[in-house]
Structures are given as structure tokens and as C-alpha cells.
Design a protein around this motif. Structure first.
Motif, PDB file in Angstrom:
ATOM      1  N   LEU A  85       0.806  -1.229   0.000  1.00 42.24           N
ATOM      2  CA  LEU A  85       0.000   0.000   0.000  1.00 42.24           C
ATOM      3  C   LEU A  85       0.838   1.278   0.000  1.00 42.24           C
ATOM      4  O   LEU A  85       0.275   2.374  -0.008  1.00 42.24           O
ATOM      5  CB  LEU A  85      -0.952   0.038   1.209  1.00 42.24           C
ATOM      6  CG  LEU A  85      -2.011  -1.058   1.284  1.00 42.24           C
ATOM      7  CD1 LEU A  85      -2.847  -0.880   2.545  1.00 42.24           C
ATOM      8  CD2 LEU A  85      -2.911  -1.038   0.067  1.00 42.24           C
ATOM      9  N   THR A  86       2.150   1.155   0.020  1.00 36.79           N
ATOM     10  CA  THR A  86       2.998   2.341   0.088  1.00 36.79           C
ATOM     11  C   THR A  86       2.828   3.208  -1.157  1.00 36.79           C
ATOM     12  O   THR A  86       2.979   2.738  -2.278  1.00 36.79           O
ATOM     13  CB  THR A  86       4.476   1.944   0.230  1.00 36.79           C
ATOM     14  OG1 THR A  86       4.631   1.139   1.398  1.00 36.79           O
ATOM     15  CG2 THR A  86       5.352   3.179   0.344  1.00 36.79           C
ATOM     16  N   GLY A  87       2.511   4.465  -0.933  1.00 42.51           N
ATOM     17  CA  GLY A  87       2.381   5.412  -2.028  1.00 42.51           C
ATOM     18  C   GLY A  87       1.050   5.385  -2.740  1.00 42.51           C
ATOM     19  O   GLY A  87       0.815   6.202  -3.637  1.00 42.51           O
ATOM     20  N   THR A 128      -4.175  -4.152   4.021  1.00 44.11           N
ATOM     21  CA  THR A 128      -2.923  -4.748   3.528  1.00 44.11           C
ATOM     22  C   THR A 128      -3.116  -6.225   3.204  1.00 44.11           C
ATOM     23  O   THR A 128      -2.646  -6.715   2.164  1.00 44.11           O
ATOM     24  CB  THR A 128      -1.815  -4.585   4.586  1.00 44.11           C
ATOM     25  OG1 THR A 128      -1.623  -3.193   4.854  1.00 44.11           O
ATOM     26  CG2 THR A 128      -0.507  -5.177   4.088  1.00 44.11           C
ATOM     27  N   GLN A 129      -3.811  -6.942   4.077  1.00 52.25           N
ATOM     28  CA  GLN A 129      -4.077  -8.359   3.815  1.00 52.25           C
ATOM     29  C   GLN A 129      -4.959  -8.536   2.587  1.00 52.25           C
ATOM     30  O   GLN A 129      -4.742  -9.445   1.778  1.00 52.25           O
ATOM     31  CB  GLN A 129      -4.752  -8.983   5.037  1.00 52.25           C
ATOM     32  CG  GLN A 129      -3.874  -9.021   6.280  1.00 52.25           C
ATOM     33  CD  GLN A 129      -4.626  -9.563   7.480  1.00 52.25           C
ATOM     34  OE1 GLN A 129      -5.435 -10.476   7.368  1.00 52.25           O
ATOM     35  NE2 GLN A 129      -4.368  -8.988   8.640  1.00 52.25           N
ATOM     36  N   ASN A 166      -7.962   1.409  16.296  1.00 53.85           N
ATOM     37  CA  ASN A 166      -9.017   1.154  15.309  1.00 53.85           C
ATOM     38  C   ASN A 166      -8.514   1.410  13.891  1.00 53.85           C
ATOM     39  O   ASN A 166      -8.775   0.629  12.962  1.00 53.85           O
ATOM     40  CB  ASN A 166     -10.226   2.047  15.592  1.00 53.85           C
ATOM     41  CG  ASN A 166     -11.063   1.543  16.752  1.00 53.85           C
ATOM     42  OD1 ASN A 166     -10.894   0.412  17.206  1.00 53.85           O
ATOM     43  ND2 ASN A 166     -11.958   2.376  17.242  1.00 53.85           N
ATOM     44  N   ALA A 167      -7.801   2.517  13.718  1.00 51.18           N
ATOM     45  CA  ALA A 167      -7.269   2.853  12.393  1.00 51.18           C
ATOM     46  C   ALA A 167      -6.222   1.835  11.949  1.00 51.18           C
ATOM     47  O   ALA A 167      -6.164   1.453  10.773  1.00 51.18           O
ATOM     48  CB  ALA A 167      -6.669   4.257  12.416  1.00 51.18           C
ATOM     49  N   ARG A 168      -5.392   1.390  12.872  1.00 47.20           N
ATOM     50  CA  ARG A 168      -4.374   0.397  12.530  1.00 47.20           C
ATOM     51  C   ARG A 168      -5.006  -0.935  12.130  1.00 47.20           C
ATOM     52  O   ARG A 168      -4.498  -1.626  11.237  1.00 47.20           O
ATOM     53  CB  ARG A 168      -3.434   0.200  13.722  1.00 47.20           C
ATOM     54  CG  ARG A 168      -2.446   1.348  13.920  1.00 47.20           C
ATOM     55  CD  ARG A 168      -1.632   1.171  15.183  1.00 47.20           C
ATOM     56  NE  ARG A 168      -0.579   2.178  15.282  1.00 47.20           N
ATOM     57  CZ  ARG A 168       0.178   2.352  16.359  1.00 47.20           C
ATOM     58  NH1 ARG A 168      -0.004   1.575  17.431  1.00 47.20           N
ATOM     59  NH2 ARG A 168       1.109   3.287  16.376  1.00 47.20           N
ATOM     60  N   GLU A 169      -6.090  -1.295  12.790  1.00 45.46           N
ATOM     61  CA  GLU A 169      -6.783  -2.532  12.426  1.00 45.46           C
ATOM     62  C   GLU A 169      -7.320  -2.454  11.003  1.00 45.46           C
ATOM     63  O   GLU A 169      -7.217  -3.416  10.235  1.00 45.46           O
ATOM     64  CB  GLU A 169      -7.922  -2.799  13.413  1.00 45.46           C
ATOM     65  CG  GLU A 169      -7.449  -3.229  14.796  1.00 45.46           C
ATOM     66  CD  GLU A 169      -8.598  -3.396  15.770  1.00 45.46           C
ATOM     67  OE1 GLU A 169      -9.752  -3.104  15.373  1.00 45.46           O
ATOM     68  OE2 GLU A 169      -8.351  -3.813  16.916  1.00 45.46           O
TER      69      GLU A 169
END
Length: 210
Positions: A115-117, A156-157, A147-150
Motif C-alpha cells: 500500500l505504500t504510495g 494490507t491483507q 481502530n485505524a491500525r486494524e
């Protein structure tokens, strides 16, 4: 802003004035004017001291109320900004996974790069920053940031699973393909559930600070 202690203050003041006047009148009727004057001076001193104390207390309470309302206003702004960031993530997510951005045939690093960029990665980073500000405002540790990290982890998955879906043969009825499809469906469900939960929690805290 009206002072909530004003009615009590005026009631007490009126009662003291009424009692003092009644007593002073009674003393005058008894022809003891010197005692009446001494009492009147004492009553005025008590009433003045009490008035100053009540005014000072009311002013202190008024400042506390103003400060509380100011903090509530800042918190509501932080909540609204977080909602805007969350809506942005939802919109970019839909365009990214189901729109024209995804083009099969590119390598995983070219398409995703974890997801980078990508627009989705940027919108998730904005959401994380806003959640840090909200956590700081409501003093809840890292609840909103978590919550945002989840959401970011699920995205990403999903990117990895989507990459595998694009490079597997959709006509091939193999156990591997079935597993990939099933895992991707689970991730889609997980994303939707966490997104709704996030939104619901924001609605609850907004109601709490309204």
C-alpha cells in the motif's frame, strides 16, 4: 451564559435583607436605636462578605463551565474530522479495490508495495494522524489509533489476497483457488464489520460530547 448559582444567591440575599430589616424594625420599636445601628452595621458586613464570597464562587464555576464547553467543542471538532477521514478511507477503498485503479498483470510491488504510495495508504495515514489527535483530546490511550491500525492491517491483507486472485486461473477448480476466494471473502466481511464498528463508536462519542 447564565450563572446556575444566581437564583440561589439572590434568594439568600433577599432572605438576609428581610430578616435584618425585620429585626431592625423590632429593635427600633423597642426604642433601642443604638443597638439597632450596631446590628445594622453587623448585618451589612455579613451580607457584603457573603455576597463577595458567592460572587467569587460563581465566577470560578463560570470559568470552569466555559473551559469545559471549550474542551467539548474541541473534542467535537476532532470527532468530525475523524469522521471525514474515515469517509475518505471508505471512498478510496471502494475505488481502489472495486474501481479502475487495480489493473491485473502488474507485479505485487508495482500494484501495492504494501500500500505504500497508493491513495488508500495515504488516506489511511491521514486517518491515523486524526485518530492520534482524537485520542489526545479524549484521553483514551490509543483506542482510536488502534481502530485505524486494524483497518490498515485488513486493507494490507486484502491487497495481498487480491493480488493472488488476479494471478490465479478463475476457471481452475483447485483447492488453492477455493482457499484464496474464501480468505478474501472473510477479509471483505472483516473490513466491513470494522468500518461499521468504527463509525458506530464515533457516533456514540459524538452523542456523549453533544
Amino acid at each position: 451564559m447564565k450563572n446556575p448559582y444566581a437564583p440561589a444567591f439572590w434568594c439568600v440575599l433577599f432572605a438576609l435583607v428581610l430578616l435584618s430589616a425585620a429585626y431592625f424594625y423590632g429593635v427600633m420599636l423597642a426604642h433601642q436605636l443604638d443597638k439597632a445601628m450596631v446590628f445594622l452595621d453587623s448585618a451589612c458586613l455579613v451580607i457584603g462578605t457573603l455576597s463577595i464570597g458567592v460572587v467569587a464562587w460563581a465566577s470560578y464555576q463560570n470559568q470552569r463551565i466555559k473551559k469545559k464547553l471549550l474542551e467539548q467543542g474541541k473534542t467535537r471538532v476532532a470527532i468530525w474530522d475523524t469522521k471525514v477521514a474515515l469517509r475518505r478511507v471508505e471512498t478510496v477503498f471502494d475505488r481502489y479495490f472495486w474501481g479502475s485503479y487495480w489493473q491485473p498483470g502488474r507485479t505485487f510491488q508495482e500494484v501495492m508495495g504494501d500500500l505504500t504510495g497508493t491513495p488508500l495508504e495515504k488516506s489511511l495515514e491521514v486517518l491515523k494522524k486524526q485518530c492520534v489527535a482524537l485520542d489526545h483530546q479524549v484521553a483514551e490511550g490509543r483506542h482510536w489509533l488502534n481502530n485505524a491500525r486494524e483497518l490498515s492491517d485488513v486493507a494490507t491483507q486484502m491487497a495481498r489476497e487480491r493480488y493472488q486472485l488476479d494471478f490465479c486461473d478463475p476457471k481452475a477448480d483447485t483447492p488453492g483457488n477455493a482457499v484464496i476466494h474464501r480468505e478474501f471473502e472473510v477479509l471483505v466481511y472483516t473490513w466491513t464489520a470494522r468500518l461499521k464498528s468504527f463509525d458506530h463508536q464515533l457516533d456514540e462519542i459524538e452523542l456523549e460530547y453533544s
